[in-house]
Design a protein around this motif. Structure first.
Motif, PDB file in Angstrom:
ATOM      1  N   VAL A 132      42.787 -55.281  60.256  1.00 29.16           N
ATOM      2  CA  VAL A 132      42.783 -54.919  58.787  1.00 29.16           C
ATOM      3  C   VAL A 132      41.710 -53.839  58.586  1.00 29.16           C
ATOM      4  CG1 VAL A 132      42.211 -55.653  56.505  1.00 29.16           C
ATOM      5  CG2 VAL A 132      43.666 -57.077  57.859  1.00 29.16           C
ATOM      6  N   LEU A 133      40.592 -53.921  59.480  1.00 21.54           N
ATOM      7  CA  LEU A 133      39.730 -52.642  59.129  1.00 21.54           C
ATOM      8  C   LEU A 133      40.438 -51.358  59.886  1.00 21.54           C
ATOM      9  CD1 LEU A 133      36.415 -54.701  59.959  1.00 21.54           C
ATOM     10  CD2 LEU A 133      36.961 -53.308  57.798  1.00 21.54           C
ATOM     11  N   LEU A 134      40.827 -51.480  61.106  1.00 19.22           N
ATOM     12  CA  LEU A 134      41.385 -50.342  61.499  1.00 19.22           C
ATOM     13  C   LEU A 134      42.508 -49.860  60.509  1.00 19.22           C
ATOM     14  CD1 LEU A 134      41.774 -48.610  63.978  1.00 19.22           C
ATOM     15  CD2 LEU A 134      43.173 -50.099  65.066  1.00 19.22           C
ATOM     16  N   ALA A 135      43.499 -50.605  60.035  1.00 19.58           N
ATOM     17  CA  ALA A 135      44.446 -50.255  58.841  1.00 19.58           C
ATOM     18  C   ALA A 135      43.743 -49.492  57.952  1.00 19.58           C
ATOM     19  CB  ALA A 135      45.101 -51.254  58.741  1.00 19.58           C
ATOM     20  N   PHE A 136      42.664 -50.076  57.350  1.00 17.37           N
ATOM     21  CA  PHE A 136      42.089 -49.605  56.203  1.00 17.37           C
ATOM     22  C   PHE A 136      41.429 -48.123  56.387  1.00 17.37           C
ATOM     23  CE2 PHE A 136      38.181 -48.809  53.980  1.00 17.37           C
ATOM     24  CZ  PHE A 136      38.513 -48.873  52.580  1.00 17.37           C
ATOM     25  N   TRP A 137      40.578 -48.026  57.405  1.00 25.18           N
ATOM     26  CA  TRP A 137      40.218 -46.762  57.554  1.00 25.18           C
ATOM     27  C   TRP A 137      41.043 -45.697  58.266  1.00 25.18           C
ATOM     28  CZ3 TRP A 137      36.085 -45.862  55.242  1.00 25.18           C
ATOM     29  CH2 TRP A 137      35.044 -46.756  55.262  1.00 25.18           C
ATOM     30  N   THR A 138      42.288 -45.972  58.966  1.00 23.98           N
ATOM     31  CA  THR A 138      43.321 -44.914  59.208  1.00 23.98           C
ATOM     32  C   THR A 138      43.748 -44.611  57.622  1.00 23.98           C
ATOM     33  OG1 THR A 138      43.812 -46.507  61.281  1.00 23.98           O
ATOM     34  CG2 THR A 138      45.392 -44.853  60.419  1.00 23.98           C
ATOM     35  N   THR A 139      44.087 -45.534  56.980  1.00 19.52           N
ATOM     36  CA  THR A 139      44.821 -45.261  55.595  1.00 19.52           C
ATOM     37  C   THR A 139      43.893 -44.104  54.829  1.00 19.52           C
ATOM     38  OG1 THR A 139      45.846 -47.349  55.542  1.00 19.52           O
ATOM     39  CG2 THR A 139      45.869 -46.166  53.547  1.00 19.52           C
ATOM     40  N   THR A 140      42.740 -44.348  54.644  1.00 19.46           N
ATOM     41  CA  THR A 140      41.646 -43.654  54.041  1.00 19.46           C
ATOM     42  C   THR A 140      41.642 -42.369  54.564  1.00 19.46           C
ATOM     43  OG1 THR A 140      40.270 -45.735  53.436  1.00 19.46           O
ATOM     44  CG2 THR A 140      39.198 -43.492  53.493  1.00 19.46           C
ATOM     45  N   LEU A 141      41.740 -42.073  55.729  1.00 15.41           N
ATOM     46  CA  LEU A 141      41.665 -40.823  56.765  1.00 15.41           C
ATOM     47  C   LEU A 141      43.282 -40.355  55.914  1.00 15.41           C
ATOM     48  CD1 LEU A 141      40.996 -39.946  60.164  1.00 15.41           C
ATOM     49  CD2 LEU A 141      43.105 -39.170  59.036  1.00 15.41           C
ATOM     50  N   GLU A 142      44.268 -40.822  56.066  1.00 16.04           N
ATOM     51  CA  GLU A 142      45.567 -40.526  55.703  1.00 16.04           C
ATOM     52  C   GLU A 142      45.351 -39.702  54.055  1.00 16.04           C
ATOM     53  OE1 GLU A 142      48.354 -43.252  56.468  1.00 16.04           O
ATOM     54  OE2 GLU A 142      48.471 -43.013  58.394  1.00 16.04           O
ATOM     55  N   VAL A 143      44.863 -40.707  53.347  1.00 17.53           N
ATOM     56  CA  VAL A 143      44.633 -40.229  51.870  1.00 17.53           C
ATOM     57  C   VAL A 143      44.039 -38.928  51.841  1.00 17.53           C
ATOM     58  CG1 VAL A 143      43.891 -40.972  49.574  1.00 17.53           C
ATOM     59  CG2 VAL A 143      44.974 -42.661  51.056  1.00 17.53           C
ATOM     60  N   SER A 144      42.928 -38.955  52.225  1.00 18.48           N
ATOM     61  CA  SER A 144      42.033 -37.468  52.212  1.00 18.48           C
ATOM     62  C   SER A 144      42.852 -36.452  52.891  1.00 18.48           C
ATOM     63  CB  SER A 144      40.789 -37.618  52.905  1.00 18.48           C
ATOM     64  OG  SER A 144      39.937 -38.745  52.335  1.00 18.48           O
ATOM     65  N   ALA A 145      43.440 -36.687  54.008  1.00 20.34           N
ATOM     66  CA  ALA A 145      44.202 -35.514  54.600  1.00 20.34           C
ATOM     67  C   ALA A 145      45.470 -35.171  53.866  1.00 20.34           C
ATOM     68  CB  ALA A 145      44.567 -36.068  55.979  1.00 20.34           C
ATOM     69  N   ASP A 146      46.178 -35.937  53.146  1.00 14.51           N
ATOM     70  CA  ASP A 146      47.273 -35.735  52.367  1.00 14.51           C
ATOM     71  C   ASP A 146      46.858 -34.934  51.322  1.00 14.51           C
ATOM     72  OD1 ASP A 146      49.156 -36.921  54.149  1.00 14.51           O
ATOM     73  OD2 ASP A 146      49.035 -38.849  53.382  1.00 14.51           O
ATOM     74  N   ALA A 147      45.856 -35.472  50.517  1.00 15.67           N
ATOM     75  CA  ALA A 147      45.292 -34.859  49.398  1.00 15.67           C
ATOM     76  C   ALA A 147      45.036 -33.344  49.641  1.00 15.67           C
ATOM     77  CB  ALA A 147      44.228 -35.351  48.683  1.00 15.67           C
ATOM     78  N   TRP A 148      44.300 -33.027  50.851  1.00 16.01           N
ATOM     79  CA  TRP A 148      43.914 -31.667  51.052  1.00 16.01           C
ATOM     80  C   TRP A 148      45.196 -30.836  51.379  1.00 16.01           C
ATOM     81  CZ3 TRP A 148      40.130 -30.741  55.524  1.00 16.01           C
ATOM     82  CH2 TRP A 148      39.458 -29.528  55.405  1.00 16.01           C
ATOM     83  N   ARG A 149      46.200 -31.421  52.106  1.00 18.63           N
ATOM     84  CA  ARG A 149      47.317 -30.852  52.499  1.00 18.63           C
ATOM     85  C   ARG A 149      48.095 -30.114  51.184  1.00 18.63           C
ATOM     86  NH1 ARG A 149      52.132 -32.810  52.585  1.00 18.63           N
ATOM     87  NH2 ARG A 149      51.361 -35.127  52.869  1.00 18.63           N
ATOM     88  N   ILE A 150      48.133 -31.106  50.168  1.00 22.29           N
ATOM     89  CA  ILE A 150      49.040 -30.724  49.056  1.00 22.29           C
ATOM     90  C   ILE A 150      48.154 -29.691  48.327  1.00 22.29           C
ATOM     91  CG2 ILE A 150      49.722 -31.856  46.642  1.00 22.29           C
ATOM     92  CD1 ILE A 150      50.277 -34.395  48.478  1.00 22.29           C
ATOM     93  N   GLU A 151      46.857 -29.814  48.069  1.00 22.08           N
ATOM     94  CA  GLU A 151      46.153 -28.710  47.652  1.00 22.08           C
ATOM     95  C   GLU A 151      46.219 -27.280  48.428  1.00 22.08           C
ATOM     96  OE1 GLU A 151      42.504 -31.676  45.815  1.00 22.08           O
ATOM     97  OE2 GLU A 151      42.422 -30.505  47.851  1.00 22.08           O
ATOM     98  N   LEU A 152      46.365 -27.330  49.491  1.00 20.05           N
ATOM     99  CA  LEU A 152      46.443 -26.212  50.161  1.00 20.05           C
ATOM    100  C   LEU A 152      47.893 -25.630  50.174  1.00 20.05           C
ATOM    101  CD1 LEU A 152      44.433 -27.110  53.442  1.00 20.05           C
ATOM    102  CD2 LEU A 152      43.702 -25.574  51.575  1.00 20.05           C
ATOM    103  N   ALA A 153      48.740 -26.351  50.087  1.00 20.60           N
ATOM    104  CA  ALA A 153      50.260 -26.124  50.376  1.00 20.60           C
ATOM    105  C   ALA A 153      51.180 -26.484  49.158  1.00 20.60           C
ATOM    106  CB  ALA A 153      50.898 -26.480  51.681  1.00 20.60           C
ATOM    107  N   PRO A 154      51.259 -25.815  48.012  1.00 16.10           N
ATOM    108  CA  PRO A 154      51.818 -26.252  46.809  1.00 16.10           C
ATOM    109  C   PRO A 154      53.220 -26.108  46.970  1.00 16.10           C
ATOM    110  CG  PRO A 154      50.571 -24.503  46.296  1.00 16.10           C
ATOM    111  CD  PRO A 154      50.334 -24.499  47.787  1.00 16.10           C
TER     112      PRO A 154
END
Length: 502
Positions: A132-154
């Protein structure tokens, strides 16, 4: 890769209005971020199911472990916090988005090491804790990376290359982790396999940490970094305690009401997981009439999600129905493909070769074609092609089940599966990214992508029960048909466009 990104100023924080200096730099960055997120995913999903199968864990219990994959479905619960808050110290040193990514990467490595030293699977609650901890931190990384990608490429044209890069990195890492772990496990045991993948997960960390240096003096930079490391230690320890306590409460409550390893809890879990979405849908008549100043629309925690329902109105219902079914085949394949292959008498090395040398080029080709279709073709048609391909990618496992064990059978099945789901995934990421309001990139993408995997992962958790009732062949016939069912929703969402703010 680090030189490509750093020399182009790639460490600029998209959340602060900076942009990456060149398309090539953005492409390289998202290749790396995709790798960082993809490497751990197989470890707490497919590889874990293979490990538990080899240790003789009951198939129903293995299915329950599939519910660890439900955690990314509920990333919307903490995604607004990542949009609003930053990691102390790291924010000044790396920027908000990259600061969360660095913290998440540290959490990923430590969780993998913990899973390595519990790989005997003699204490399944502890195994579940670190999964569960591995899934949590993997997901947190994805949330941050996805947000950054959408900001950079609208736009779709900008999203296509970044989506391809991200999925190339993601699927390459998944394949490397899957094949690498199985091959190493066949020779050196599961502890060695998990430590090897943990070492691979560590590799992106120094590269990411080299991307940005603040404009402060060296002394202030050291203070910022030290503050960030201290804050990371506190957050990591807090997450361990929180997950352990929550897990103990859940297991105690389950035992108290008579739920055991032999209990089919699928219906109860389905009701609980669907409850927040049902409440939101029931509130839709009120939501569509809310003014811009309404508290529900301005709330930090639920405002971004209310905004989705407000912008799309009643079209949001078929839209959510569509995203629920679209990735069904991909998720269900991950849950039961390895137990099927083991039951069909394939050894770990043959499975590892299929997941490495066959799956990687097939997946990358599928992602490239999917990203190209999303940019060049009318998106609704591209989505239809993706759904059809996904269904075929699942049905190929019926042939694998009945065919005599042979390397060419598993190689062909793996190639078609990975190509189809790579193509489907690329098209879907572009589509979801364009649905998001740029005001809430992290939270809304987390909500939509999380909802897309809710029902599939619930069914994946019940995969063992389903296989016992309908067999592996029935399971993969059904999973392909469910993925194809997404096509039914396309006429209802083809012209769905969000309304602008008041």
């Amino acid at each position: 890769m680090a030189a490509t990104i750093a020399s182009s100023g790639a460490a600029a924080d998209g959340a602060r209005g900076g942009v990456l200096a060149s398309p090539r730099a953005r492409f390289a960055l998202y290749l790396l971020l995709g790798f960082s997120a993809g490497l751990p995913y197989y470890i707490f999903s497919t590889v874990l199911s293979a490990r538990l199968t080899k240790h003789g864990v009951d198939l129903v219990l293995i299915g329950f472990f599939g519910w660890v994959q439900l955690l990314p479905t509920f990333k919307f619960a903490w995604a607004p916090l990542l949009d609003r808050f930053a990691v102390p110290g790291f924010a000044r040193f790396f920027g908000k988005r990259l600061g969360w990514i660095i913290l998440s990467q540290i959490g990923i490595v430590l969780s993998m090491v913990a899973m390595a030293f519990t790989s005997a699977d003699t204490d399944l609650p502890v195994v579940a804790l670190f999964a569960v901890l591995l899934a949590f931190w993997t997901t947190t990384l994805e949330v941050s990376a996805d947000a950054w990608r959408i900001e950079l490429a609208p736009t779709a044209e900008m999203q296509g290359p970044l989506t391809a890069a991200n999925l190339w990195g993601y699927r390459s890492a998944m394949v490397a982790a899957g094949s690498g772990a199985l091959i190493v496990a066949d020779r050196s045991g599961w502890t060695g396999a998990y430590l090897a993948i943990a070492a691979g997960a560590f590799v992106p960390l120094p590269i990411l940490m080299s991307l940005r240096r603040s404009a402060e003096g060296s002394g202030e930079r050291l203070v910022s970094l030290a503050t960030g490391l201290l804050a990371s230690a506190v957050v990591l320890a807090g997450s361990l305690v929180l997950v352990a306590v929550a897990g103990w409460l859940v297991l105690s409550a389950a035992a108290g009401i008579g739920i055991s390893a032999k209990t089919d809890a699928t219906t109860a879990v389905l009701v609980l997981c669907m409850l927040p979405f049902v409440i939101m849908a029931l509130a839709l008549p009120r939501i569509v009439n809310l003014p811009a100043t309404a508290r529900l629309r301005t709330s930090t925690m639920i405002g971004p999600y209310v905004d989705i329902f407000w912008r799309f109105g009643y079209r949001v219902l078929p839209l959510l129905g569509f995203v629920t079914f679209y990735r069904m085949g991909d998720v269900l394949t991950l849950a039961m493909s390895k137990p099927l292959e083991i039951a069909a008498h394939y050894d770990l090395t043959t499975m590892g070769v299929a997941d490495g040398f066959v799956a990687l080029p097939s997946s990358m080709a599928g992602v490239a074609i999917g990203a190209l279709l999303a940019v060049r073709m009318k998106l609704i048609r591209a989505l239809a092609l993706g759904a059809i391909g996904s269904a075929i990618g699942n049905w190929i496992f019926v042939w694998l089940w009945f065919a005599p064990p042979s390397p060419h059978v598993i190689y062909i099945s793996t190639a078609l599966d990975q190509f189809a789901h790579g193509m489907e995934g690329a098209i879907f990421v572009v589509y979801l990214s364009l649905l998001v309001n740029p005001k809430y990139p992290g939270a809304q993408y987390a909500f939509l992508s999380g909802f897309a995997f809710l029902l599939p992962r619930l069914l994946a958790g019940a995969g063992g029960v389903m296989v016992k009732h309908i067999g592996f062949d029935g399971f993969f016939w059904l999973s392909g048909a469910l993925s194809l069912a997404a096509v039914v929703f396309l006429p209802f969402i083809a012209n769905a466009k969000p309304r602008s703010d008041d």
